[in-house]
Design a protein around this motif. Structure first.
Motif, mmCIF file in Angstrom:
data_model
loop_
_atom_site.group_PDB
_atom_site.id
_atom_site.type_symbol
_atom_site.label_atom_id
_atom_site.label_comp_id
_atom_site.label_asym_id
_atom_site.label_seq_id
_atom_site.Cartn_x
_atom_site.Cartn_y
_atom_site.Cartn_z
ATOM 1 N N GLY A 89 0.789 -1.233 0.000
ATOM 2 C CA GLY A 89 0.000 0.000 0.000
ATOM 3 C C GLY A 89 0.816 1.276 0.000
ATOM 4 N N ILE A 90 1.662 1.441 0.984
ATOM 5 C CA ILE A 90 2.351 2.728 1.136
ATOM 6 C C ILE A 90 3.357 2.956 0.008
ATOM 7 C CG2 ILE A 90 4.223 1.914 2.664
ATOM 8 C CD1 ILE A 90 2.307 5.218 3.045
ATOM 9 N N ASP B 286 9.701 -7.518 -3.593
ATOM 10 C CA ASP B 286 8.598 -7.923 -2.713
ATOM 11 C C ASP B 286 8.639 -9.444 -2.638
ATOM 12 O OD1 ASP B 286 5.785 -6.331 -1.699
ATOM 13 O OD2 ASP B 286 5.778 -8.528 -1.687
ATOM 14 N N ASN C 233 6.628 -4.234 9.928
ATOM 15 C CA ASN C 233 7.615 -3.710 10.887
ATOM 16 C C ASN C 233 8.686 -4.723 11.314
ATOM 17 O OD1 ASN C 233 5.751 -1.690 10.688
ATOM 18 N ND2 ASN C 233 4.825 -2.045 12.685
ATOM 19 N N GLU D 204 10.354 2.975 6.721
ATOM 20 C CA GLU D 204 9.027 3.297 7.240
ATOM 21 C C GLU D 204 8.992 3.215 8.768
ATOM 22 O OE1 GLU D 204 6.425 4.620 6.628
ATOM 23 O OE2 GLU D 204 6.368 4.800 4.470
ATOM 24 N N LYS D 205 8.032 3.915 9.331
ATOM 25 C CA LYS D 205 7.803 3.860 10.775
ATOM 26 C C LYS D 205 6.895 2.678 11.086
ATOM 27 C CE LYS D 205 3.978 4.446 11.213
ATOM 28 N NZ LYS D 205 2.774 3.762 10.638
ATOM 29 N N TRP E 295 -1.293 -8.001 8.922
ATOM 30 C CA TRP E 295 -0.135 -8.145 9.806
ATOM 31 C C TRP E 295 -0.139 -7.130 10.951
ATOM 32 C CZ3 TRP E 295 2.800 -3.824 10.223
ATOM 33 C CH2 TRP E 295 2.749 -2.906 9.178
HETATM 34 N N1 LIG Z 1 4.466 6.816 6.888
HETATM 35 C C1 LIG Z 1 3.185 6.511 6.834
HETATM 36 O O1 LIG Z 1 2.316 7.372 6.927
HETATM 37 C C2 LIG Z 1 2.785 5.070 6.639
HETATM 38 C C3 LIG Z 1 1.508 4.745 6.142
HETATM 39 C C4 LIG Z 1 1.206 3.383 5.928
HETATM 40 C C5 LIG Z 1 2.139 2.410 6.233
HETATM 41 N N2 LIG Z 1 3.364 2.764 6.763
HETATM 42 C C6 LIG Z 1 4.367 1.745 7.111
HETATM 43 O O2 LIG Z 1 4.830 1.148 5.895
HETATM 44 C C7 LIG Z 1 5.127 -0.228 6.112
HETATM 45 C C8 LIG Z 1 4.338 -1.059 5.118
HETATM 46 O O3 LIG Z 1 2.962 -0.824 5.298
HETATM 47 P P1 LIG Z 1 1.899 -1.127 4.126
HETATM 48 O O4 LIG Z 1 0.605 -0.555 4.572
HETATM 49 O O5 LIG Z 1 2.428 -0.690 2.812
HETATM 50 O O6 LIG Z 1 1.840 -2.722 4.216
HETATM 51 P P2 LIG Z 1 1.391 -3.731 3.071
HETATM 52 O O7 LIG Z 1 1.052 -4.989 3.775
HETATM 53 O O8 LIG Z 1 0.382 -3.100 2.177
HETATM 54 O O9 LIG Z 1 2.731 -3.937 2.195
HETATM 55 C C9 LIG Z 1 3.865 -4.568 2.706
HETATM 56 C C10 LIG Z 1 4.523 -5.338 1.559
HETATM 57 O O10 LIG Z 1 5.758 -5.881 2.052
HETATM 58 C C11 LIG Z 1 5.912 -7.167 1.466
HETATM 59 N N3 LIG Z 1 6.845 -7.962 2.263
HETATM 60 C C12 LIG Z 1 6.635 -8.590 3.448
HETATM 61 N N4 LIG Z 1 7.743 -9.216 3.866
HETATM 62 C C13 LIG Z 1 8.683 -8.983 2.929
HETATM 63 C C14 LIG Z 1 10.042 -9.386 2.779
HETATM 64 N N5 LIG Z 1 10.658 -10.147 3.706
HETATM 65 N N6 LIG Z 1 10.723 -8.990 1.676
HETATM 66 C C15 LIG Z 1 10.112 -8.228 0.734
HETATM 67 N N7 LIG Z 1 8.822 -7.824 0.812
HETATM 68 C C16 LIG Z 1 8.125 -8.190 1.903
HETATM 69 C C17 LIG Z 1 4.500 -7.750 1.418
HETATM 70 O O11 LIG Z 1 4.396 -8.796 0.475
HETATM 71 C C18 LIG Z 1 3.683 -6.509 1.050
HETATM 72 O O12 LIG Z 1 3.494 -6.393 -0.352
HETATM 73 C C19 LIG Z 1 4.799 -0.500 7.590
HETATM 74 O O13 LIG Z 1 5.962 -0.391 8.364
HETATM 75 C C20 LIG Z 1 3.828 0.607 7.957
HETATM 76 O O14 LIG Z 1 3.856 0.935 9.334
HETATM 77 C C21 LIG Z 1 3.680 4.064 6.958
#
Ligand SMILES: NC(=O)c1ccc[n+]([C@@H]2O[C@H](COP(=O)([O-])OP(=O)(O)OC[C@H]3O[C@@H](n4cnc5c(N)ncnc54)[C@H](O)[C@@H]3O)[C@@H](O)[C@H]2O)c1
Length: 247
Positions: free
Chosen positions: A13-14, A36, A76, A96-97, A165
């Motif tokens: 997502g992010i 990924d 995380n 990311e945080k 997660w």
């Molecule tokens: N700064 C912000 O405002 C903000 C907003 C949303 C999310 N985040 C942070 O961003 C991070 C990701 O969140 P998200 O919402 O995008 O999650 P998400 O679940 O949508 O995406 C995470 C991705 O990481 C991949 N992944 C997992 N383990 C992996 C590995 N070992 N190697 C490679 N890829 C791997 C997953 O397959 C997935 O596609 C988190 O730490 C979250 O806290 C920050």
């Protein structure tokens, strides 16, 4: 200035909604590689970006000579190993945080970045929101005088929906504290300065999120005193009915 080659680890997502458009705004960067662990997600991101290098193994990405900086946007629990691998290979890191799962892990990441002389930052995006930058300017310029107190509320309504997660301590480390309040804690530090002491409480009201156990808090509040004597109350909830999922 030479172009900075960027690799993204985690194409969820992010990464797609924020980091990709963000990179497009930086003319001195070029997206070089994607990683990924989920093949379908990776394929989708490759098609969206047209990037030619992709891998399911982040170690391959951080070893590339044409990648100078890495964005870590994965759950995380994976941040520390990735950040350390990237910094050890001389890559600058935007992680990311919340950074690590606990203080020790986070300090390990910081020390590794320092030892390898790379740039490092956390994606505390709210620092860059125009209204929040203006607030910082008002405080720094003395425009609103001495701040006595900061009060922040991050109130959202995520109901009992499944958080993936994010609802498991083994993957997320903390719930609402790291997920949402971390932004407000960072902004409070940024605006007011270091905290001297604090008391906090957390609560989980929803144990079962659509058939899966949640073992993390969905509400958190911090009451703090800062080094400059200012006080603060910072609250964050995923269960503020009627608020929507928020921005
Ligand atoms: N700064 C912000 O405002 C903000 C907003 C949303 C999310 N985040 C942070 O961003 C991070 C990701 O969140 P998200 O919402 O995008 O999650 P998400 O679940 O949508 O995406 C995470 C991705 O990481 C991949 N992944 C997992 N383990 C992996 C590995 N070992 N190697 C490679 N890829 C791997 C997953 O397959 C997935 O596609 C988190 O730490 C979250 O806290 C920050």
């Amino acid at each position: 200035m030479a172009t900075i080659g960027v690799g993204i680890i985690g194409c969820g997502g992010i990464a797609l909604q924020n980091h990709l458009p963000g990179l497009k705004l930086c003319p001195d960067t070029q997206l070089v590689g994607l990683c990924d662990s989920n093949a379908e997600v990776l394929d989708c991101a490759v098609q969206q970006t047209g990037v030619t290098f992709s891998t399911q193994d982040y170690n391959e990405l951080v070893r590339r000579d044409d990648i100078h900086a890495v964005i870590i946007a994965t759950p995380n629990a994976t941040h520390a190993a990735m950040a350390i691998a990237a910094a050890s290979n001389g890559k600058h890191v935007l992680c990311e945080k919340p950074l690590g799962m606990d203080q020790a892990e986070t300090l390990g990441m910081l020390n590794c970045a320092r030892e390898n002389g790379v740039r490092h930052m956390t994606a505390f995006t709210y620092r860059f929101v125009p209204a929040m930058r203006y607030m910082k300017y008002l405080v720094e310029s003395g425009g609103i005088g001495q701040p006595y107190h900061i009060r922040t509320c991050r109130l959202q309504d995520w109901g009992d929906r499944n958080l993936g997660w994010r609802q498991f301590s083994q993957m997320a480390g903390s719930g609402e504290l790291g997920d949402m309040l971390s932004h407000r804690l960072d902004y409070a530090h940024f605006l007011i300065g270091d905290m001297k002491r604090l008391t906090a409480d957390t609560r989980r009201f929803v144990d079962d999120r659509q058939g899966q156990i949640s073992d993390l808090e969905d509400w958190v509040t911090v009451m703090a005193e800062f080094e400059n004597q200012a006080t603060g109350v910072l609250e964050s909830s995923k269960l503020a009915t009627g608020r929507g999922e928020g921005a």
